[in-house]
Design a protein around this motif. Structure first.
Motif, PDB file in Angstrom:
ATOM      1  N   GLY A 199       0.826  -1.211   0.000  1.00 25.77           N
ATOM      2  CA  GLY A 199       0.000   0.000   0.000  1.00 25.77           C
ATOM      3  C   GLY A 199       0.857   1.256   0.000  1.00 25.77           C
ATOM      4  O   GLY A 199       2.078   1.203   0.153  1.00 25.77           O
ATOM      5  N   LYS A 200       0.205   2.387  -0.160  1.00 27.08           N
ATOM      6  CA  LYS A 200       0.895   3.672  -0.289  1.00 27.08           C
ATOM      7  C   LYS A 200       1.744   4.002   0.929  1.00 27.08           C
ATOM      8  O   LYS A 200       2.838   4.570   0.799  1.00 27.08           O
ATOM      9  CB  LYS A 200      -0.119   4.784  -0.538  1.00 27.08           C
ATOM     10  N   ASP A 201       1.249   3.662   2.123  1.00 30.43           N
ATOM     11  CA  ASP A 201       1.941   4.041   3.353  1.00 30.43           C
ATOM     12  C   ASP A 201       3.273   3.311   3.495  1.00 30.43           C
ATOM     13  O   ASP A 201       4.297   3.924   3.817  1.00 30.43           O
ATOM     14  CB  ASP A 201       1.055   3.755   4.570  1.00 30.43           C
ATOM     15  N   SER A 202       3.257   2.004   3.278  1.00 34.94           N
ATOM     16  CA  SER A 202       4.489   1.241   3.476  1.00 34.94           C
ATOM     17  C   SER A 202       5.516   1.529   2.381  1.00 34.94           C
ATOM     18  O   SER A 202       6.719   1.564   2.639  1.00 34.94           O
ATOM     19  CB  SER A 202       4.195  -0.256   3.557  1.00 34.94           C
ATOM     20  N   TYR A 203       5.052   1.766   1.143  1.00 35.53           N
ATOM     21  CA  TYR A 203       5.983   2.164   0.085  1.00 35.53           C
ATOM     22  C   TYR A 203       6.671   3.476   0.447  1.00 35.53           C
ATOM     23  O   TYR A 203       7.892   3.625   0.304  1.00 35.53           O
ATOM     24  CB  TYR A 203       5.239   2.348  -1.240  1.00 35.53           C
ATOM     25  N   ALA A 210       9.295  -1.735  11.752  1.00 38.22           N
ATOM     26  CA  ALA A 210       8.724  -0.463  11.303  1.00 38.22           C
ATOM     27  C   ALA A 210       7.405  -0.694  10.579  1.00 38.22           C
ATOM     28  O   ALA A 210       7.335  -1.451   9.608  1.00 38.22           O
ATOM     29  CB  ALA A 210       9.701   0.258  10.387  1.00 38.22           C
ATOM     30  N   LEU A 211       6.358  -0.043  11.063  1.00 40.76           N
ATOM     31  CA  LEU A 211       5.029  -0.113  10.453  1.00 40.76           C
ATOM     32  C   LEU A 211       4.677   1.249   9.854  1.00 40.76           C
ATOM     33  O   LEU A 211       5.118   2.291  10.343  1.00 40.76           O
ATOM     34  CB  LEU A 211       3.980  -0.516  11.494  1.00 40.76           C
ATOM     35  N   GLY A 212       3.837   1.229   8.823  1.00 34.99           N
ATOM     36  CA  GLY A 212       3.560   2.446   8.067  1.00 34.99           C
ATOM     37  C   GLY A 212       2.386   3.281   8.540  1.00 34.99           C
ATOM     38  O   GLY A 212       1.829   4.055   7.755  1.00 34.99           O
ATOM     39  N   HIS A 213       2.009   3.169   9.809  1.00 33.47           N
ATOM     40  CA  HIS A 213       0.892   3.981  10.309  1.00 33.47           C
ATOM     41  C   HIS A 213       1.296   5.453  10.373  1.00 33.47           C
ATOM     42  O   HIS A 213       2.405   5.800  10.798  1.00 33.47           O
ATOM     43  CB  HIS A 213       0.469   3.508  11.698  1.00 33.47           C
ATOM     44  N   HIS A 214       0.375   6.317   9.975  1.00 32.51           N
ATOM     45  CA  HIS A 214       0.644   7.752   9.933  1.00 32.51           C
ATOM     46  C   HIS A 214      -0.195   8.491  10.971  1.00 32.51           C
ATOM     47  O   HIS A 214      -0.909   7.862  11.773  1.00 32.51           O
ATOM     48  CB  HIS A 214       0.367   8.297   8.528  1.00 32.51           C
ATOM     49  N   ARG A 215      -0.113   9.808  10.942  1.00 29.71           N
ATOM     50  CA  ARG A 215      -0.784  10.627  11.947  1.00 29.71           C
ATOM     51  C   ARG A 215      -2.293  10.431  11.938  1.00 29.71           C
ATOM     52  O   ARG A 215      -2.935  10.366  13.003  1.00 29.71           O
ATOM     53  CB  ARG A 215      -0.437  12.101  11.718  1.00 29.71           C
ATOM     54  N   ASP A 216      -2.882  10.304  10.759  1.00 35.78           N
ATOM     55  CA  ASP A 216      -4.330  10.097  10.681  1.00 35.78           C
ATOM     56  C   ASP A 216      -4.721   8.763  11.314  1.00 35.78           C
ATOM     57  O   ASP A 216      -5.771   8.667  11.966  1.00 35.78           O
ATOM     58  CB  ASP A 216      -4.791  10.135   9.216  1.00 35.78           C
ATOM     59  N   ASP A 217      -3.894   7.734  11.122  1.00 33.10           N
ATOM     60  CA  ASP A 217      -4.156   6.433  11.743  1.00 33.10           C
ATOM     61  C   ASP A 217      -4.177   6.558  13.262  1.00 33.10           C
ATOM     62  O   ASP A 217      -5.023   5.960  13.940  1.00 33.10           O
ATOM     63  CB  ASP A 217      -3.089   5.412  11.342  1.00 33.10           C
ATOM     64  N   LEU A 218      -3.231   7.313  13.797  1.00 35.25           N
ATOM     65  CA  LEU A 218      -3.161   7.478  15.247  1.00 35.25           C
ATOM     66  C   LEU A 218      -4.395   8.185  15.784  1.00 35.25           C
ATOM     67  O   LEU A 218      -4.962   7.796  16.820  1.00 35.25           O
ATOM     68  CB  LEU A 218      -1.893   8.267  15.626  1.00 35.25           C
ATOM     69  N   SER A 222       3.256  12.373  10.028  1.00 34.36           N
ATOM     70  CA  SER A 222       2.915  12.716   8.642  1.00 34.36           C
ATOM     71  C   SER A 222       1.434  12.527   8.346  1.00 34.36           C
ATOM     72  O   SER A 222       0.797  11.579   8.830  1.00 34.36           O
ATOM     73  CB  SER A 222       3.737  11.866   7.671  1.00 34.36           C
ATOM     74  N   ARG A 223       0.898  13.433   7.523  1.00 38.93           N
ATOM     75  CA  ARG A 223      -0.507  13.382   7.142  1.00 38.93           C
ATOM     76  C   ARG A 223      -0.737  12.380   6.016  1.00 38.93           C
ATOM     77  O   ARG A 223       0.073  12.240   5.113  1.00 38.93           O
ATOM     78  CB  ARG A 223      -0.976  14.769   6.669  1.00 38.93           C
ATOM     79  N   GLU A 224      -1.887  11.716   6.059  1.00 39.66           N
ATOM     80  CA  GLU A 224      -2.208  10.727   5.037  1.00 39.66           C
ATOM     81  C   GLU A 224      -2.316  11.373   3.660  1.00 39.66           C
ATOM     82  O   GLU A 224      -1.894  10.779   2.652  1.00 39.66           O
ATOM     83  CB  GLU A 224      -3.512  10.005   5.374  1.00 39.66           C
ATOM     84  N   LYS A 225      -2.857  12.575   3.575  1.00 44.85           N
ATOM     85  CA  LYS A 225      -3.031  13.200   2.268  1.00 44.85           C
ATOM     86  C   LYS A 225      -1.689  13.526   1.628  1.00 44.85           C
ATOM     87  O   LYS A 225      -1.563  13.467   0.401  1.00 44.85           O
ATOM     88  CB  LYS A 225      -3.911  14.448   2.367  1.00 44.85           C
ATOM     89  N   ASP A 226      -0.674  13.831   2.429  1.00 42.57           N
ATOM     90  CA  ASP A 226       0.669  14.053   1.886  1.00 42.57           C
ATOM     91  C   ASP A 226       1.258  12.741   1.365  1.00 42.57           C
ATOM     92  O   ASP A 226       1.877  12.698   0.303  1.00 42.57           O
ATOM     93  CB  ASP A 226       1.590  14.641   2.949  1.00 42.57           C
ATOM     94  N   ILE A 227       1.054  11.684   2.134  1.00 43.58           N
ATOM     95  CA  ILE A 227       1.559  10.367   1.739  1.00 43.58           C
ATOM     96  C   ILE A 227       0.869   9.896   0.462  1.00 43.58           C
ATOM     97  O   ILE A 227       1.518   9.375  -0.456  1.00 43.58           O
ATOM     98  CB  ILE A 227       1.354   9.349   2.874  1.00 43.58           C
ATOM     99  N   ALA A 228      -0.443  10.085   0.383  1.00 43.83           N
ATOM    100  CA  ALA A 228      -1.196   9.652  -0.795  1.00 43.83           C
ATOM    101  C   ALA A 228      -0.725  10.397  -2.045  1.00 43.83           C
ATOM    102  O   ALA A 228      -0.564   9.794  -3.118  1.00 43.83           O
ATOM    103  CB  ALA A 228      -2.689   9.875  -0.572  1.00 43.83           C
ATOM    104  N   PRO A 230       3.749   0.743  -7.390  1.00 44.91           N
ATOM    105  CA  PRO A 230       2.856  -0.336  -7.847  1.00 44.91           C
ATOM    106  C   PRO A 230       1.953  -0.809  -6.709  1.00 44.91           C
ATOM    107  O   PRO A 230       2.219  -1.818  -6.049  1.00 44.91           O
ATOM    108  CB  PRO A 230       3.836  -1.427  -8.287  1.00 44.91           C
ATOM    109  N   ILE A 231       0.883  -0.055  -6.463  1.00 44.14           N
ATOM    110  CA  ILE A 231      -0.006  -0.318  -5.326  1.00 44.14           C
ATOM    111  C   ILE A 231      -0.730  -1.656  -5.492  1.00 44.14           C
ATOM    112  O   ILE A 231      -1.266  -1.974  -6.556  1.00 44.14           O
ATOM    113  CB  ILE A 231      -1.040   0.813  -5.165  1.00 44.14           C
ATOM    114  N   ILE A 232      -0.769  -2.424  -4.402  1.00 40.19           N
ATOM    115  CA  ILE A 232      -1.496  -3.697  -4.380  1.00 40.19           C
ATOM    116  C   ILE A 232      -2.693  -3.542  -3.440  1.00 40.19           C
ATOM    117  O   ILE A 232      -2.501  -3.389  -2.227  1.00 40.19           O
ATOM    118  CB  ILE A 232      -0.601  -4.848  -3.882  1.00 40.19           C
TER     119      ILE A 232
END
Length: 300
Positions: A56-60, A153-161, A198-204, A213-215
């Protein structure tokens, strides 16, 4: 000017703007990730960091930024990319190996059929996320211990928290979230979340610009009416209607006052002392009320 030059100009301008936006986002994500690593002592000299990739986008993005930081970090550490192939039907097994091979990073693909277990155990229409995440976590924890991994290391971002905070308040009756750094209950593993600031919208946006290559996850991502999605929609609506509110809420998570809540395991209300490690400790008296006027919102 030749016709070829005319046709090339818009493409060149678009590509130049794309590069500028990509560089700007990378610098922001790099700065935020570096700050989170520093604030929570996430990575130390000699660490073997297992970067968990879902596709997914976060982990990439997390892998990208960590590899970028690794080049100039004041300490030396290793990065090992790991993907858990849960044997979901239609999962494109070739995508991640090809991508990671091109990066030249050490990687491992763990093959475990947790998909069948989840589909067997969870009734049709029920949320699969709980069981799926527990199975996945156990497999990754075991792999980390077997391979000398010191940080996961996990890809959770500020929005996830923030979403997790509201989920626990609304549905669990607890005020807790995902910590940027977590020691597992059995003491075997340390989990870090480098994208915590980090914000999800920035990551996206960054992921789209980098064309990862998103799965997609067809096990949990396709479920409708998830509680997390309800909370996500609520926060996104607040963000549109009240700019700055998300930043303020996250700042509140980093500014907890146990004496002004109602948990007597964290604060000794009888004697006016905070409780640290099961024992009461004196605290400073509260400051008098002040008129702050206009409040500046912290933009992490």
């Amino acid at each position: 000017m030749t016709p070829e030059a005319v046709s090339d100009t818009p493409a060149s301008d678009a590509e130049r703007k794309r590069k500028l936006e990509t560089n700007k986002l990378q610098k922001r994500l790099r700065r935020e990730t570096g700050q989170a690593i520093q604030d929570f002592r996430m990575i130390e000299s000699g660490d073997r960091v297992m970067v968990c990739l879902s596709g997914g986008k976060d982990s990439y993005t997390m892998l990208d930024i960590l590899m970028n930081l690794q080049k100039s970090a004041p300490v030396s550490f290793e990065l090992i990319a790991v993907n858990l192939d849960q044997k979901q039907p239609g999962f494109p097994e070739h995508v991640l190996p090809e991508y990671l091979s091109a990066l030249g990073i050490e990687y491992h693909i763990i093959e475990k059929d947790t998909y069948s277990i989840v589909k067997e155990k969870v009734p049709e229409g029920k949320t699969t996320c709980g069981l799926c995440s527990r199975l996945r976590r156990g497999i990754l924890y075991n792999f980390a211990e077997e391979h000398g991994i010191t940080k996961i290391a996990l890809g959770h971002h500020r929005d996830d928290l923030l979403e997790t905070l509201f989920l626990n308040m609304f549905y669990g009756g607890k005020m807790k979230s995902m910590p940027p750094k977590l020691f597992s209950d059995d003491g075997r593993n340390t989990v870090i979340r480098p994208l915590a600031y980090s914000r999800e919208k920035d990551i996206a946006r960054y992921a789209a610009l980098r064309e990862y290559p998103i799965i997609p996850c067809n096990l949990c991502g396709s479920q409708e009416n998830l509680q997390r999605q309800v909370v996500k929609d609520m926060l996104q609506q607040w963000d549109k209607q009240h700019p700055g509110r998300i930043e303020t809420m996250f700042r509140a998570m980093c500014n907890v006052e146990p004496s002004h809540l109602a948990d007597n395991t964290l604060y000794d209300f009888e004697n006016g002392r905070s409780i640290v490690g099961g024992q009461a400790a004196p605290v400073q008296a509260a400051e008098p009320e002040r008129d702050y006027g206009r409040l500046d919102v912290l933009n992490l």
